[in-house]
Design an enzyme around this catalytic site. Structure first.
Site, PDB file in Angstrom:
ATOM      1  CG  ASP A  19       6.111  -3.781   9.685  1.00  0.00           C
ATOM      2  OD1 ASP A  19       6.796  -4.195   8.727  1.00  0.00           O
ATOM      3  OD2 ASP A  19       5.809  -2.589   9.838  1.00  0.00           O
ATOM      4  CB  THR A  55      -2.585   7.122  -2.458  1.00  0.00           C
ATOM      5  OG1 THR A  55      -1.832   5.912  -2.710  1.00  0.00           O
ATOM      6  CG2 THR A  55      -1.833   8.292  -3.068  1.00  0.00           C
ATOM      7  CG  ASP A  82       2.436  -3.346   8.799  1.00  0.00           C
ATOM      8  OD1 ASP A  82       2.649  -4.506   8.404  1.00  0.00           O
ATOM      9  OD2 ASP A  82       2.543  -2.356   8.053  1.00  0.00           O
ATOM     10  NE  ARG A 124      -2.672  -0.084   3.537  1.00  0.00           N
ATOM     11  CZ  ARG A 124      -3.526   0.333   4.456  1.00  0.00           C
ATOM     12  NH1 ARG A 124      -4.828   0.280   4.196  1.00  0.00           N
ATOM     13  NH2 ARG A 124      -3.126   0.792   5.612  1.00  0.00           N
TER      14      ARG A 124
END
Ligand code: PRP
Ligand code: URA
Length: 209
Positions: free
Chosen positions: A203, A108, A200, A104
Site C-alpha cells: 500500500d 488466516t 503495509d 496474504r
C-alpha cells in the site's frame, strides 16, 4: 542452516528510518525502497561468479574481471517486491525478471497464490527473490518452494524488514537459501504485522489502501 546476513550499514539504516515514518509519502517511499534494494544488492551479490577478459586500455592490454554468464534472475513477490527490482537491475542490468503473485489472506495470514512466471531456463541462474517484508514467512516460503518446483537451485532472498518469527520459519523451511535482511524488528502483532515495521509495504509503495 541458511546463512543470514543482517545489514548494519548506516546508509541503509537511515533510509529504513525514513520508510518507517508514517508521514513519508508514496513518492519518497518508492524511491527509498529502490535505493535500499541497490545498497543491499551490492552486498548480496558479492559472490557473483566472474571471468577474465582481455581489455585494451589506452596504455596497454590487460586481463580483467567481468561478471560471467549473464545468468541472474530477479523474482519479486507481487506486489511489494516489485519496488526492489529496479534497484537490483541498476547493478546487474542483464538480469531476467520473473514474477510470483501472492497475497496474504486477511483472516488466516496464509499466502494465496495467483501468478507465477519465471525466466527459462531457471536451473543455472542465481535467483534473487525480493519482498520488503518477511512477517510470518509464509509468502517467502511459498514463493521459494514454487521456484524450486520449477528447478531453481541457487536462491537468495532479500527483504528490508524481517520479524524474528518469519526469519526462523524461512531458515527452517529453506536452509539452503541465503537470506539478506535490512533490519530485524521486534515481533509480529496479533494481525501478523511487523512491529515497529512500516505498515503495509504494498500500500505504501503503490499508494493504495
Ligand atoms: C505483504 C508483503 C509480503 C507478505 C509478508 O504482502 O509484501 O509479501 O505480506 O507477510 P508474510 O511473511 O506473513 O507472508 P501482501 O500479502 O500484503 O500483498 P501485497 O504485496 O499485494 O500488498
Ligand atoms: N506485510 C506488510 O506489508 N507489512 C507487515 O508488517 C506484514 C506483512
Amino acid at each position: 542452516m541458511s546463512k543470514v546476513y543482517i545489514n548494519n550499514h548506516p546508509l541503509v539504516q537511515h533510509k529504513i528510518s525514513i520508510l518507517r515514518d508514517k508521514n513519508t509519502g508514496t513518492n519518497e517511499f518508492r524511491s527509498l525502497v529502490g535505493e535500499i534494494a541497490m545498497l543491499m544488492g551490492y552486498e548480496a551479490l558479492n559472490d557473483l561468479p566472474t571471468e577474465k577478459v582481455e581489455v585494451e586500455t589506452p596504455l596497454e592490454t590487460c586481463m580483467t574481471e567481468v561478471i560471467s554468464g549473464r545468468k541472474m534472475a530477479i523474482v519479486p513477490i507481487l506486489r511489494a517486491g516489485l519496488g526492489m527490482v529496479d534497484g537490483i537491475l541498476n547493478l546487474v542490468p542483464a538480469s531476467k525478471v520473473g514474477h510470483i503473485g501472492l497475497y496474504r489472506d486477511e483472516e488466516t495470514h496464509t499466502p494465496v497464490e495467483y501468478y507465477c512466471k519465471l525466466p527459462n531456463p531457471i536451473e543455472e541462474r542465481i535467483i534473487v527473490v525480493t519482498d520488503p517484508m518477511l512477517a510470518t514467512g509464509g509468502s517467502a516460503i511459498d514463493a521459494i518452494s514454487q521456484i524450486k518446483k520449477h528447478g531453481g537451485k541457487k536462491i537468495k532472498f532479500m527483504c528490508i524488514i524481517a520479524a524474528p518469527e518469519g526469519l526462523k520459519a524461512l531458515e527452517e523451511a529453506h536452509p539452503d537459501v541465503q537470506i539478506y535482511v535490512g533490519h530485524l524488528d521486534r515481533q509480529l502483532n496479533s494481525d501478523a504485522y511487523i512491529c515497529p515495521g512500516l505498515g503495509d509495504a504494498g500500500d505504501r509503495i503503490f499508494g493504495t489502501k
